[in-house]
Design a protein around this motif. Structure first.
Motif, PDB file in Angstrom:
ATOM      1  N   UNK A  63       0.811  -1.232  -0.004  1.00  0.00           N
ATOM      2  CA  UNK A  63      -0.016   0.173   0.018  1.00  0.00           C
ATOM      3  C   UNK A  63       0.970   1.265  -0.248  1.00  0.00           C
ATOM      4  N   UNK A  64       1.797   1.352   0.638  1.00  0.00           N
ATOM      5  CA  UNK A  64       3.030   2.541   0.868  1.00  0.00           C
ATOM      6  C   UNK A  64       3.489   2.446  -0.505  1.00  0.00           C
ATOM      7  N   UNK A  65       3.933   1.482  -1.137  1.00  0.00           N
ATOM      8  CA  UNK A  65       4.586   1.735  -2.394  1.00  0.00           C
ATOM      9  C   UNK A  65       3.747   2.319  -3.441  1.00  0.00           C
ATOM     10  N   UNK A  66       2.402   2.198  -3.318  1.00  0.00           N
ATOM     11  CA  UNK A  66       1.570   3.013  -4.232  1.00  0.00           C
ATOM     12  C   UNK A  66       1.650   4.669  -4.211  1.00  0.00           C
ATOM     13  N   UNK A  67       2.146   5.108  -3.194  1.00  0.00           N
ATOM     14  CA  UNK A  67       2.526   6.242  -3.000  1.00  0.00           C
ATOM     15  C   UNK A  67       1.286   7.001  -2.404  1.00  0.00           C
ATOM     16  N   UNK A  68       0.247   6.488  -2.000  1.00  0.00           N
ATOM     17  CA  UNK A  68      -0.789   7.133  -1.716  1.00  0.00           C
ATOM     18  C   UNK A  68      -1.148   7.308  -0.030  1.00  0.00           C
ATOM     19  N   UNK A  69      -0.282   6.603   0.716  1.00  0.00           N
ATOM     20  CA  UNK A  69      -0.274   6.765   2.001  1.00  0.00           C
ATOM     21  C   UNK A  69       1.085   6.867   2.618  1.00  0.00           C
ATOM     22  N   UNK A  70       1.444   7.541   3.553  1.00  0.00           N
ATOM     23  CA  UNK A  70       2.744   7.718   4.420  1.00  0.00           C
ATOM     24  C   UNK A  70       3.111   6.349   4.941  1.00  0.00           C
ATOM     25  N   UNK A  71       4.565   6.088   4.896  1.00  0.00           N
ATOM     26  CA  UNK A  71       4.905   4.776   5.538  1.00  0.00           C
ATOM     27  C   UNK A  71       4.708   4.804   6.988  1.00  0.00           C
ATOM     28  N   UNK A  72       4.361   3.784   7.469  1.00  0.00           N
ATOM     29  CA  UNK A  72       4.449   3.562   9.012  1.00  0.00           C
ATOM     30  C   UNK A  72       5.926   3.574   9.509  1.00  0.00           C
ATOM     31  N   UNK A  73       5.941   3.971  10.707  1.00  0.00           N
ATOM     32  CA  UNK A  73       7.321   3.930  11.335  1.00  0.00           C
ATOM     33  C   UNK A  73       7.795   2.415  11.548  1.00  0.00           C
ATOM     34  N   UNK A  74       9.114   2.275  11.260  1.00  0.00           N
ATOM     35  CA  UNK A  74       9.937   1.094  11.345  1.00  0.00           C
ATOM     36  C   UNK A  74       9.786   0.582  12.654  1.00  0.00           C
ATOM     37  N   UNK A  75       9.496  -0.834  13.036  1.00  0.00           N
ATOM     38  CA  UNK A  75       9.478  -1.305  14.350  1.00  0.00           C
ATOM     39  C   UNK A  75      10.840  -1.275  15.056  1.00  0.00           C
ATOM     40  N   UNK A  76      11.805  -1.393  14.240  1.00  0.00           N
ATOM     41  CA  UNK A  76      13.118  -1.406  14.598  1.00  0.00           C
ATOM     42  C   UNK A  76      13.927  -0.179  15.064  1.00  0.00           C
ATOM     43  N   UNK A  77      13.627   0.845  14.140  1.00  0.00           N
ATOM     44  CA  UNK A  77      14.408   2.168  14.036  1.00  0.00           C
ATOM     45  C   UNK A  77      13.428   3.375  14.068  1.00  0.00           C
ATOM     46  N   UNK A  78      12.214   3.068  13.890  1.00  0.00           N
ATOM     47  CA  UNK A  78      11.319   4.213  13.810  1.00  0.00           C
ATOM     48  C   UNK A  78      10.704   4.909  15.107  1.00  0.00           C
ATOM     49  N   UNK A  79      10.169   6.180  14.964  1.00  0.00           N
ATOM     50  CA  UNK A  79       9.581   6.879  16.304  1.00  0.00           C
ATOM     51  C   UNK A  79       8.191   6.517  16.288  1.00  0.00           C
ATOM     52  N   UNK A  80       7.590   6.253  17.521  1.00  0.00           N
ATOM     53  CA  UNK A  80       6.206   6.156  17.543  1.00  0.00           C
ATOM     54  C   UNK A  80       5.459   7.494  17.540  1.00  0.00           C
ATOM     55  N   UNK A  81       4.310   7.602  16.827  1.00  0.00           N
ATOM     56  CA  UNK A  81       3.617   9.005  16.769  1.00  0.00           C
ATOM     57  C   UNK A  81       3.023   9.286  18.012  1.00  0.00           C
ATOM     58  N   UNK A  82       3.115   8.444  19.142  1.00  0.00           N
ATOM     59  CA  UNK A  82       2.854   8.778  20.642  1.00  0.00           C
ATOM     60  C   UNK A  82       3.887   9.024  21.426  1.00  0.00           C
ATOM     61  N   UNK A  83       5.134   9.099  20.911  1.00  0.00           N
ATOM     62  CA  UNK A  83       6.150   9.368  21.489  1.00  0.00           C
ATOM     63  C   UNK A  83       7.006   8.275  21.867  1.00  0.00           C
ATOM     64  N   UNK A  84       8.415   8.357  21.768  1.00  0.00           N
ATOM     65  CA  UNK A  84       9.306   7.229  22.295  1.00  0.00           C
ATOM     66  C   UNK A  84       9.536   6.336  20.826  1.00  0.00           C
ATOM     67  N   UNK A  85      10.347   5.402  21.114  1.00  0.00           N
ATOM     68  CA  UNK A  85      10.861   4.587  19.781  1.00  0.00           C
ATOM     69  C   UNK A  85       9.785   3.285  19.575  1.00  0.00           C
ATOM     70  N   UNK A  86       9.537   3.057  18.433  1.00  0.00           N
ATOM     71  CA  UNK A  86       8.760   1.738  18.232  1.00  0.00           C
ATOM     72  C   UNK A  86       9.245   0.479  18.865  1.00  0.00           C
ATOM     73  N   UNK A  87      10.784   0.284  18.845  1.00  0.00           N
ATOM     74  CA  UNK A  87      11.307  -0.878  19.565  1.00  0.00           C
ATOM     75  C   UNK A  87      11.196  -0.756  20.984  1.00  0.00           C
ATOM     76  N   UNK A  88      10.730   0.126  21.535  1.00  0.00           N
ATOM     77  CA  UNK A  88      10.452   0.068  23.067  1.00  0.00           C
ATOM     78  C   UNK A  88       9.153  -0.148  23.529  1.00  0.00           C
ATOM     79  N   UNK A  89       7.996  -0.347  22.467  1.00  0.00           N
ATOM     80  CA  UNK A  89       6.750  -0.467  22.558  1.00  0.00           C
ATOM     81  C   UNK A  89       6.851  -1.795  23.456  1.00  0.00           C
ATOM     82  N   UNK A  90       5.727  -1.865  24.364  1.00  0.00           N
ATOM     83  CA  UNK A  90       5.646  -3.110  25.081  1.00  0.00           C
ATOM     84  C   UNK A  90       4.392  -3.808  24.532  1.00  0.00           C
ATOM     85  N   UNK A  91       4.267  -5.054  24.928  1.00  0.00           N
ATOM     86  CA  UNK A  91       3.077  -5.929  24.059  1.00  0.00           C
ATOM     87  C   UNK A  91       1.954  -5.433  24.376  1.00  0.00           C
TER      88      UNK A  91
END
Length: 195
Positions: free
Chosen positions: A126-154
């Motif tokens: 879906x992201x490759x179609x160019x119509x939607x922004x890419x969600x953040x990477x789980x390993x290196x991205x930042x969460x839109x709620x603050x903090x790093x995606x890799x630090x999100x708890x289960x």
């Protein structure tokens, strides 16, 4: 003579039976004949949108009594609020991390999450179609709620699957609670950069 009488009687009976069958089939083309188990065709139950004299409000579709829970329903105890999201950090995945659960989690992730999240780095179809922004990477991205995606708890990942976030809608109707926890388990592997 007796043999001839038997033959005549059988012949007359067959002709009479054939005549009755032909005449009875010609009477009404719309008739299906005898009905066996007519309740299969004409339901004695009320349809949900029918008036129903059995209830005070006259409706067949009734609201369940307060406090009832559907069979098999597991309620996520954290509400869809910022406070609920923060409190969900304490939620623990009830399933054991093993190959079977991870394989099921991966299969569900690929089917449900993969179109947007791809391999976990936000490179889905879906992201490759160019119509939607890419969600953040789980390993290196930042969460839109603050903090790093890799630090999100289960619990926080489960909360997001349960209620959705930003462009991601809720998957509560597509994934059972057990399936959601298995997806969370697989996402935890993606947070570590493993696949």
């Amino acid at each position: 003579m007796l043999a001839m009488n038997k033959t005549s009687i059988v012949s007359i009976a067959l002709v009479a039976l054939g005549t009755v069958a032909i005449l009875s089939s010609c009477k009404d083309k719309r008739s299906t004949g005898l009905e066996y188990a007519p309740n299969m065709y004409e339901s004695i139950a009320y349809n949900p949108d029918m008036k129903n004299p059995n209830f005070a409000d006259g409706k067949t579709a009734q609201v369940p009594p307060a406090g009832t829970v559907p069979i098999g329903y597991t309620k996520f105890e954290y509400p869809n609020t910022r406070e609920g999201y923060e409190a969900s950090k304490a939620a623990v995945n009830p399933f054991e991390v093993n190959e079977k659960n991870l394989a099921q989690g991966k299969q569900l992730y690929v089917a449900m999450c993969g179109p947007c999240h791809g391999d976990g780095s936000g490179n889905g179809h879906i992201v490759e179609l160019g119509k939607y922004p890419a969600p953040p990477s789980y390993a290196t991205g930042n969460s839109s709620r603050g903090g790093l995606m890799k630090d999100l708890t289960p619990g926080q990942i489960y909360h997001t699957i349960e209620y959705g976030l930003n462009l991601m809608g809720s998957y509560a109707s597509q994934l059972s609670p057990e399936e959601r926890w298995k997806v969370v388990m697989y996402v935890n592997q993606l947070q570590k950069g493993q696949q």
